[in-house]
Design a protein around this motif. Structure first.
Motif, PDB file in Angstrom:
ATOM      1  N   UNK A  37       0.906  -1.263   0.026  1.00 29.48           N
ATOM      2  CA  UNK A  37      -0.003   0.064  -0.021  1.00 29.48           C
ATOM      3  C   UNK A  37       0.933   1.237   0.129  1.00 29.48           C
ATOM      4  N   UNK A  38       0.234   2.407  -0.617  1.00 27.89           N
ATOM      5  CA  UNK A  38       1.166   3.497  -0.502  1.00 27.89           C
ATOM      6  C   UNK A  38       0.474   4.558   0.153  1.00 27.89           C
ATOM      7  N   UNK A  39       1.255   5.271   0.651  1.00 29.76           N
ATOM      8  CA  UNK A  39       0.974   6.441   1.639  1.00 29.76           C
ATOM      9  C   UNK A  39       1.390   7.943   1.022  1.00 29.76           C
ATOM     10  N   UNK A  40       0.677   8.567   0.392  1.00 28.03           N
ATOM     11  CA  UNK A  40       1.259  10.033  -0.139  1.00 28.03           C
ATOM     12  C   UNK A  40       0.778  11.093   0.542  1.00 28.03           C
ATOM     13  N   UNK A  41       1.560  12.081   0.859  1.00 26.41           N
ATOM     14  CA  UNK A  41       1.151  13.146   1.541  1.00 26.41           C
ATOM     15  C   UNK A  41       1.435  14.611   0.863  1.00 26.41           C
ATOM     16  N   UNK A  42       2.437  14.808   0.135  1.00 22.66           N
ATOM     17  CA  UNK A  42       2.722  16.112  -0.582  1.00 22.66           C
ATOM     18  C   UNK A  42       1.802  16.282  -1.804  1.00 22.66           C
ATOM     19  N   UNK A  43       1.779  17.423  -2.104  1.00 24.01           N
ATOM     20  CA  UNK A  43       0.948  17.628  -3.431  1.00 24.01           C
ATOM     21  C   UNK A  43       1.447  16.992  -4.432  1.00 24.01           C
ATOM     22  N   UNK A  44       1.236  16.807  -5.600  1.00 13.85           N
ATOM     23  CA  UNK A  44       1.615  16.341  -6.699  1.00 13.85           C
ATOM     24  C   UNK A  44       2.475  17.291  -7.541  1.00 13.85           C
ATOM     25  N   UNK A  45       2.149  18.551  -7.341  1.00 13.90           N
ATOM     26  CA  UNK A  45       2.931  19.659  -7.978  1.00 13.90           C
ATOM     27  C   UNK A  45       3.932  20.292  -7.098  1.00 13.90           C
ATOM     28  N   UNK A  46       4.417  19.652  -5.979  1.00 13.26           N
ATOM     29  CA  UNK A  46       5.180  20.413  -5.147  1.00 13.26           C
ATOM     30  C   UNK A  46       6.489  19.774  -4.903  1.00 13.26           C
ATOM     31  N   UNK A  47       6.462  18.566  -5.213  1.00 13.27           N
ATOM     32  CA  UNK A  47       7.659  17.458  -5.180  1.00 13.27           C
ATOM     33  C   UNK A  47       7.706  16.323  -6.257  1.00 13.27           C
ATOM     34  N   UNK A  48       8.622  15.624  -6.123  1.00  9.25           N
ATOM     35  CA  UNK A  48       8.398  14.267  -7.006  1.00  9.25           C
ATOM     36  C   UNK A  48       7.856  13.036  -6.433  1.00  9.25           C
ATOM     37  N   UNK A  73     -11.691  18.737 -10.716  1.00  5.98           N
ATOM     38  CA  UNK A  73     -11.668  20.062 -11.765  1.00  5.98           C
ATOM     39  C   UNK A  73     -10.203  20.444 -11.922  1.00  5.98           C
ATOM     40  N   UNK A  74      -9.203  19.508 -11.319  1.00  2.00           N
ATOM     41  CA  UNK A  74      -7.883  19.738 -11.778  1.00  2.00           C
ATOM     42  C   UNK A  74      -7.476  19.504 -13.289  1.00  2.00           C
ATOM     43  N   UNK A  75      -6.607  20.700 -14.035  1.00  3.87           N
ATOM     44  CA  UNK A  75      -6.036  20.589 -15.066  1.00  3.87           C
ATOM     45  C   UNK A  75      -4.653  20.657 -15.295  1.00  3.87           C
ATOM     46  N   UNK A  76      -4.035  19.771 -15.678  1.00  6.92           N
ATOM     47  CA  UNK A  76      -2.461  19.799 -15.764  1.00  6.92           C
ATOM     48  C   UNK A  76      -2.126  20.631 -16.954  1.00  6.92           C
ATOM     49  N   UNK A  77      -1.046  21.480 -16.845  1.00  5.46           N
ATOM     50  CA  UNK A  77      -0.633  21.981 -17.979  1.00  5.46           C
ATOM     51  C   UNK A  77      -0.031  20.765 -19.046  1.00  5.46           C
ATOM     52  N   UNK A 116      -3.308   5.810  -0.172  1.00  2.00           N
ATOM     53  CA  UNK A 116      -4.127   6.584   0.482  1.00  2.00           C
ATOM     54  C   UNK A 116      -3.316   7.839   0.482  1.00  2.00           C
ATOM     55  N   UNK A 117      -4.110   8.920   0.190  1.00  2.00           N
ATOM     56  CA  UNK A 117      -3.928  10.301  -0.111  1.00  2.00           C
ATOM     57  C   UNK A 117      -3.894  11.065   1.155  1.00  2.00           C
ATOM     58  N   UNK A 118      -3.077  11.695   1.648  1.00  2.00           N
ATOM     59  CA  UNK A 118      -3.113  12.467   2.737  1.00  2.00           C
ATOM     60  C   UNK A 118      -2.764  13.972   2.553  1.00  2.00           C
ATOM     61  N   UNK A 119      -3.129  14.935   3.470  1.00  2.00           N
ATOM     62  CA  UNK A 119      -2.769  16.329   3.381  1.00  2.00           C
ATOM     63  C   UNK A 119      -2.942  16.921   2.070  1.00  2.00           C
ATOM     64  N   UNK A 120      -1.861  17.397   1.475  1.00  2.32           N
ATOM     65  CA  UNK A 120      -2.088  18.173   0.218  1.00  2.32           C
ATOM     66  C   UNK A 120      -2.040  17.111  -1.060  1.00  2.32           C
ATOM     67  N   UNK A 121      -1.787  15.769  -0.762  1.00  4.56           N
ATOM     68  CA  UNK A 121      -2.092  14.676  -1.726  1.00  4.56           C
ATOM     69  C   UNK A 121      -3.441  14.556  -2.212  1.00  4.56           C
ATOM     70  N   UNK A 122      -4.177  14.934  -1.167  1.00  8.22           N
ATOM     71  CA  UNK A 122      -5.694  14.924  -1.511  1.00  8.22           C
ATOM     72  C   UNK A 122      -6.236  15.616  -2.775  1.00  8.22           C
ATOM     73  N   UNK A 123      -5.456  16.748  -2.875  1.00  8.47           N
ATOM     74  CA  UNK A 123      -5.833  17.649  -4.034  1.00  8.47           C
ATOM     75  C   UNK A 123      -5.826  16.832  -5.525  1.00  8.47           C
ATOM     76  N   UNK A 124      -5.260  15.556  -5.551  1.00 13.57           N
ATOM     77  CA  UNK A 124      -5.282  14.666  -6.688  1.00 13.57           C
ATOM     78  C   UNK A 124      -6.737  14.201  -6.986  1.00 13.57           C
TER      79      UNK A 124
END
Length: 132
Positions: free
Chosen positions: A8-19, A54-58, A42-50
């Motif tokens: 299982x994976x636990x992810x906390x940073x935003x997709x756009x702030x780190x690798x 309504x998110x549109x990637x460049x 499991x997405x936690x903290x800013x990772x929940x923004x994924x």
């Protein structure tokens, strides 16, 4: 002899702030190619923004939320966002929209809102939980 593992994976940073998300996606793809399985992400903290539909990637960037959705659909992986972290960031499903009398809901249908109990469940049902 290579024994199959369940991760299982636990992810906390935003997709756009780190690798972290790219690394997690690469890890998941490699694990699946090696015949391991992914029980839950499991997405936690800013990772929940994924989970915001309504998110549109460049155009010149990898669309991280879409990559999670593709991986989850292809391999039937559970994508769970922490409900309290998501709500703080304005990500609501229809139930939470009604509860808070919000104008709309924006949780991508491939994700679910849930509590930390789902993280505990992932820990119990996985051989390893990898944090990114």
């Amino acid at each position: 002899m290579n024994q199959q593992k369940t991760f299982s994976l636990f992810i906390s940073p935003s997709a756009w702030s780190s690798q972290a998300h790219s690394s997690a996606l690469n890890f998941a793809q490699s694990a699946l190619k090696a015949n391991h399985s992914i029980y839950r992400v499991f997405f936690y903290s800013d990772a929940t923004l994924c989970a915001n539909n309504s998110t549109v990637a460049p155009q010149d960037e990898l669309n991280i939320p879409l990559e999670w959705v593709r991986l989850a659909k292809e391999h039937k992986i559970d994508l769970v966002t922490c409900i309290s972290a998501a709500i703080k960031r304005g990500i609501l499903d229809e139930t939470e929209q009604n509860r808070y009398a919000a104008e709309t809901h924006n949780l991508s249908e491939e994700f679910s809102l849930s509590g930390l109990g789902q993280l505990v469940d992932a820990i119990i049902h996985s051989d390893r939980v990898i944090s990114f």
